[in-house]
Design an enzyme around this catalytic site. Structure first.
Site, short mmCIF file in Angstrom:
data_model
loop_
_atom_site.label_atom_id
_atom_site.label_comp_id
_atom_site.label_asym_id
_atom_site.label_seq_id
_atom_site.Cartn_x
_atom_site.Cartn_y
_atom_site.Cartn_z
N GLU A 174 97.41 11.25 68.10
CA GLU A 174 96.98 10.80 69.45
C GLU A 174 95.66 10.02 69.41
O GLU A 174 94.72 10.33 70.15
CB GLU A 174 96.88 12.00 70.40
CG GLU A 174 98.22 12.63 70.68
CD GLU A 174 98.24 13.66 71.81
OE1 GLU A 174 97.16 14.09 72.26
OE2 GLU A 174 99.34 14.03 72.25
N GLU A 293 105.78 15.36 69.61
CA GLU A 293 105.33 16.43 70.52
C GLU A 293 106.08 16.28 71.82
O GLU A 293 105.99 15.22 72.47
CB GLU A 293 103.82 16.35 70.78
CG GLU A 293 102.98 16.80 69.62
CD GLU A 293 101.50 16.90 69.97
OE1 GLU A 293 101.16 17.21 71.13
OE2 GLU A 293 100.69 16.62 69.07
O1 AHR Z 1 100.36 20.50 71.47
C1 AHR Z 1 99.10 20.66 72.06
C2 AHR Z 1 98.25 19.39 72.01
O2 AHR Z 1 98.84 18.40 72.80
C3 AHR Z 1 98.11 18.74 70.66
O3 AHR Z 1 97.08 19.29 69.90
C4 AHR Z 1 97.78 17.31 71.00
O4 AHR Z 1 98.22 16.42 70.05
C5 AHR Z 1 98.45 17.12 72.35
O5 AHR Z 1 97.58 16.55 73.27
#
Ligand code: AHR
Length: 506
Positions: A174, A293
């Protein structure tokens, strides 16, 4: 009155073979994912390596093909060297991502051992926040080089004679997010990703790399971020990431259940940008997508704001999922299958305790509502996705406009003797009768119908009541005269498995 929907498939209209890695997951050094989750030395429920046996069993039930590690936001300040070598010499550190103390008692060697026991592969992320290409290359050398170099010999000294052979690598996490340690502009990140990918592939040409796309479709830089990053690192990467979480924050469940249509649009948009850059570069190489994610995340927001800082492994991001979350997760998985031609990797974030399908206490483990659609799709969603046309009534959603009441996809298994339908009825008020002409698929009968339905959209599984929301067996689906019929109750998720009976196999 029962509403009607028609599903249309053709044996030659194939989307793609599913890459099993779309059923992946994620373990971050965050909250109780590692400590008290997968790793709990001294607990009677743990084995001689400190791994929780009850958790391992549930992870194996999910048949998770790959697990992303060690973060997440955590990785952007991580020194992997802190987590290897003699345990008593490992330093404690302040983790600035989650404002906690990281003991480093668990590191990449332990994770690699755990992954073997969980029967899964490792997807490793490198720190491109506070560190860069050199450190990423050193980590790869430690993990994958056979021996005879500083870092590979260090691994041997640490008791790992054989390389870990990790083949899938995330180039940071990210990096578009202002909350990220070492947050970069698209130009800065694109160049860093290109140089890191290049160095890493010089060391091990067999690895695949994932560049960071946007951390959500709602980021103001979405679109230009992808285009700029791809322009700069196209030749060094294999996948571009997408991250997306949803939440029913304003209690509009009809809108919330339509979120998978938002995911569909997000995937289509990123695919288009990848292909635009491909065309501009006159490249023959196709970039695939890694939704590394995804999940529902919002229940724990308030509790997390109240947490004390600088403690070890607090109860962080411990969303307790309800029945409507399971419906959305089932529908998101259907969306992923429908994009199997471009989406090759996806990681439910996360796996244990932290926004997770599996929860633990000191005395046991239990499955959240979202465990079940994830498990069934992982078990039976492997094979060939058939282009499934849905003709169904629509409803108007606040955020996503007109959305189909039905979400559905068919997957044919590799042995050619089973067809599995995954379907969701998003409607909060109407039952939906689906039909599908299966005359091109002769000899099939309904083998199994598993469904999740519940009058209470907010029903949860908890430690005290772990089986409140469970899948059940349906008996109404049938094939008659080559036509499949089933009634999908209002707000319900379904898996209907069709099997070729022996005497009918051509
Ligand atoms: O999954 C939780 C968080 O969400 C992770 O650390 C991050 O990459 C995202 O913002």
């Amino acid at each position: 009155m029962v509403k009607k929907a028609q599903l249309i498939i053709d044996r030659y209209f194939i989307t793609a073979k599913t890459d099993p890695r779309i059923f992946g997951s994620f373990i971050e050094h965050l909250g109780r994912a590692v400590y008290g989750g997968i790793y709990d030395p001294g607990n009677v429920l743990s084995n001689e390596h400190g791994f929780r046996k009850d958790v391992l069993e549930l992870v194996r039930r999910l048949k998770v093909p790959v697990v992303r590690y060690p973060g997440g936001n955590f990785v952007s300040g991580y020194h992997w060297e802190d987590g290897v070598g003699p345990a008593e010499q490992r330093p404690k550190r302040a983790d600035l991502a989650w404002h906690v103390i990281e003991t480093n008692a668990f590191g990449l060697n332990e994770f690699s051992d755990w992954a073997k026991e969980a029967e899964t592969d490792v997807m490793m992320a490198v720190n491109l926040g506070t560190r860069g290409a050199e450190d990423a290359k050193n980590l790869l050398e430690y993990c994958n080089f056979k021996g005879g170099t500083y870092y590979s010999d260090l691994r041997k000294q640490h008791g790992y004679a054989e390389p870990h052979n990790i083949k899938l690598w995330c180039l940071g996490n990210e990096m578009d997010g202002p909350w990220q340690m070492g947050h970069k502009t698209a130009e800065e990140y694109g160049r860093t990703a290109a140089e890191t990918g290049r160095l890493m592939k010089m060391l091990d040409p067999e690895i695949e790399t994932v560049a960071c796309g946007s951390s959500s479709v709602t980021m103001p830089t979405f679109g230009t971020w992808e285009e700029t990053v791809l322009d700069l690192c196209y030749d060094e990467i294999d996948y571009l990431s997408l991250h997306q979480y949803y939440g029913n924050r304003d209690g509009d469940t009809a809108d919330y259940l339509a979120s998978s249509a938002g995911l569909d649009a997000f995937i289509q948009a990123v695919t288009a940008i990848c292909d635009c850059v491909k065309a501009k570069k006159r490249s023959k190489k196709q970039i695939h997508l890694s939704l590394d994610e995804w999940n529902v995340w919002y229940h724990s927001d308030e509790a997390d704001r109240a947490l004390p800082k600088w403690v070890q492994a607090p109860h962080q991001l411990e969303d307790v999922y309800n029945f409507e979350d399971a419906l959305l997760v089932g529908s998101m998985l259907i969306t992923m299958l429908r994009h199997a031609d471009r989406l090759k990797i996806a990681c439910m974030a996360q796996l244990v305790n932290v926004i997770a399908p599996i929860m633990t206490s000191e005395t046991g483990a239990w499955c959240q509502t979202i465990f079940y659609p994830y498990m069934y799709t992982s078990l039976y969603g492997r094979g060939t996705v058939l282009n499934t046309i849905i003709q169904a009534p629509k409803y108007e959603s606040k955020t996503y406009g007109d959305v189909s009441m039905a979400d559905a996809v068919f997957v044919a298994n590799d042995d050619g003797d089973a067809l599995t339908l995954f379907a969701v009825n998003r409607s909060l008020s109407e039952n939906l009768e689906i039909t599908c002409d299966l005359r091109q698929f002769p000899g099939y009968s309904v083998e199994e119908h598993i469904l999740m339905s519940d009058d209470d959209l907010k029903a949860e599984n908890t430690e005290k009541n772990p089986n409140r929301v469970m899948p059940k067996t349906g008996d109404g689906a049938l094939i008659d005269g080559g036509r499949l019929t089933a009634v999908l109750e209002k707000h319900s998720w379904h898996m209907i498995r069709l099997k070729k009976t022996k005497e009918n196999i051509a």
